[in-house]
Motif scaffolding. Structure first.
Motif, PDB file in Angstrom:
ATOM      1  N   PRO A  68      61.601   8.272  -6.473  1.00  0.00           N
ATOM      2  CA  PRO A  68      63.342   8.664  -7.618  1.00  0.00           C
ATOM      3  C   PRO A  68      64.202   8.888  -5.784  1.00  0.00           C
ATOM      4  O   PRO A  68      63.468   9.331  -5.763  1.00  0.00           O
ATOM      5  CB  PRO A  68      63.318   9.627  -8.285  1.00  0.00           C
ATOM      6  N   LYS A  69      65.476   8.506  -6.671  1.00  0.00           N
ATOM      7  CA  LYS A  69      66.519   8.050  -5.471  1.00  0.00           C
ATOM      8  C   LYS A  69      66.270   9.359  -5.280  1.00  0.00           C
ATOM      9  O   LYS A  69      67.340   9.794  -3.772  1.00  0.00           O
ATOM     10  CB  LYS A  69      68.074   7.987  -6.221  1.00  0.00           C
ATOM     11  N   THR A  87      63.447   4.841  -7.575  1.00  0.00           N
ATOM     12  CA  THR A  87      63.831   4.667  -9.251  1.00  0.00           C
ATOM     13  C   THR A  87      65.204   4.992  -9.302  1.00  0.00           C
ATOM     14  O   THR A  87      66.010   6.357  -8.579  1.00  0.00           O
ATOM     15  CB  THR A  87      62.523   4.860 -10.436  1.00  0.00           C
ATOM     16  N   ARG A  88      65.979   5.491 -10.704  1.00  0.00           N
ATOM     17  CA  ARG A  88      66.979   6.477 -10.915  1.00  0.00           C
ATOM     18  C   ARG A  88      66.753   7.839 -10.657  1.00  0.00           C
ATOM     19  O   ARG A  88      67.468   8.854 -10.660  1.00  0.00           O
ATOM     20  CB  ARG A  88      67.716   5.806 -12.161  1.00  0.00           C
ATOM     21  N   ASP A  89      65.503   8.276 -11.428  1.00  0.00           N
ATOM     22  CA  ASP A  89      65.101   9.017 -12.174  1.00  0.00           C
ATOM     23  C   ASP A  89      63.413   9.706 -12.251  1.00  0.00           C
ATOM     24  O   ASP A  89      62.918   9.030 -11.715  1.00  0.00           O
ATOM     25  CB  ASP A  89      65.560   9.803 -13.539  1.00  0.00           C
ATOM     26  N   GLU A  92      61.584   7.297 -15.007  1.00  0.00           N
ATOM     27  CA  GLU A  92      61.634   5.925 -14.166  1.00  0.00           C
ATOM     28  C   GLU A  92      60.192   6.371 -13.587  1.00  0.00           C
ATOM     29  O   GLU A  92      59.608   5.018 -13.723  1.00  0.00           O
ATOM     30  CB  GLU A  92      63.041   5.001 -14.134  1.00  0.00           C
ATOM     31  N   ARG A  93      60.304   6.429 -12.608  1.00  0.00           N
ATOM     32  CA  ARG A  93      59.314   6.012 -11.646  1.00  0.00           C
ATOM     33  C   ARG A  93      57.850   6.803 -12.417  1.00  0.00           C
ATOM     34  O   ARG A  93      57.139   5.416 -12.331  1.00  0.00           O
ATOM     35  CB  ARG A  93      59.174   8.336 -10.791  1.00  0.00           C
ATOM     36  N   THR A  96      57.205   3.650 -13.934  1.00  0.00           N
ATOM     37  CA  THR A  96      56.885   2.409 -13.282  1.00  0.00           C
ATOM     38  C   THR A  96      55.750   2.393 -12.747  1.00  0.00           C
ATOM     39  O   THR A  96      54.740   1.212 -12.785  1.00  0.00           O
ATOM     40  CB  THR A  96      58.269   2.362 -11.862  1.00  0.00           C
TER      41      THR A  96
END
Length: 192
Positions: A68-69, A87-89, A92-93, A96
């Motif tokens: 994540p970012k 990823t954004r967060d 999302e991680r 994915t």
């Protein structure tokens, strides 16, 4: 390995764990690399995460890190990853990692490792995935967790078949053997 081209490995990023856990992570990575199975994992260079990634690379395998970012600022990413997905967060991680993997292997880890593994376990139980889930019980690490799962079954919080929705093995060799011969079991509905 049959249809398994990529394995998502959940594990600790802690650098303070006993060498037995790091050795198991390295062993898993070596075996994955030799089998030409891609590693999908949390993207860190530290703890068991770093050990499994380096193990894969020692045998010429491919490593895909998913971070994540906000982790990018922590200086823990595995710079040698063949592919690094930011990823954004955390949600999302995880999505994915799930999309990219054909199977899930859980090494010892902390809260994050358990959270990720329980999400996959829940998806298996609900019939939302038929991908294999394997826990490597290094040095008895997961004994109490699986005793708790047995208690859930005993007290009717879960069906007996719940215990067939994953594999519990002692070594990376056994995990890879299980995945090699895996075929999804016929599982009943989650509900009694």
């Amino acid at each position: 390995m049959n249809a398994i081209r990529a394995i998502c490995v959940y594990c600790a990023s802690s650098t303070r764990v006993d060498a037995v856990y790091l050795d198991a992570a390295d062993d898993l990575g070596l075996r994955m690399g030799r089998a030409k199975v891609e590693l999908i994992y949390g993207g860190a260079s530290i703890g068991l995460m770093g050990a499994v990634a380096r193990g894969v690379h020692k045998e010429g395998g491919r490593v895909v890190g998913v971070l994540p970012k906000f982790f990018m600022k922590k200086g823990i990413k595995y710079d040698e990853a063949d592919e690094l997905i930011v990823t954004r967060d955390m949600r999302e991680r995880k999505a994915t990692m799930d999309e990219r993997a054909d199977a899930f292997v859980v090494l010892p880890g902390g809260v994050g490792t358990l959270e990720e593994a329980m999400e996959i376990f829940s998806m298996v139980q609900l019939g939302l995935t038929h991908k294999p889930l394997v826990f490597i019980n290094t040095a008895g690490f997961y004994d109490s967790l699986f005793a708790h799962f047995a208690k859930m079954v005993e007290l009717n919080f879960a069906k007996e078949e719940t215990m067939e929705m994953f594999a519990l093995v002692q070594t990376p060799e056994q995990a890879m053997g299980f995945l090699e011969s895996f075929s999804p079991p016929e599982l009943p509905s989650k509900w009694f």
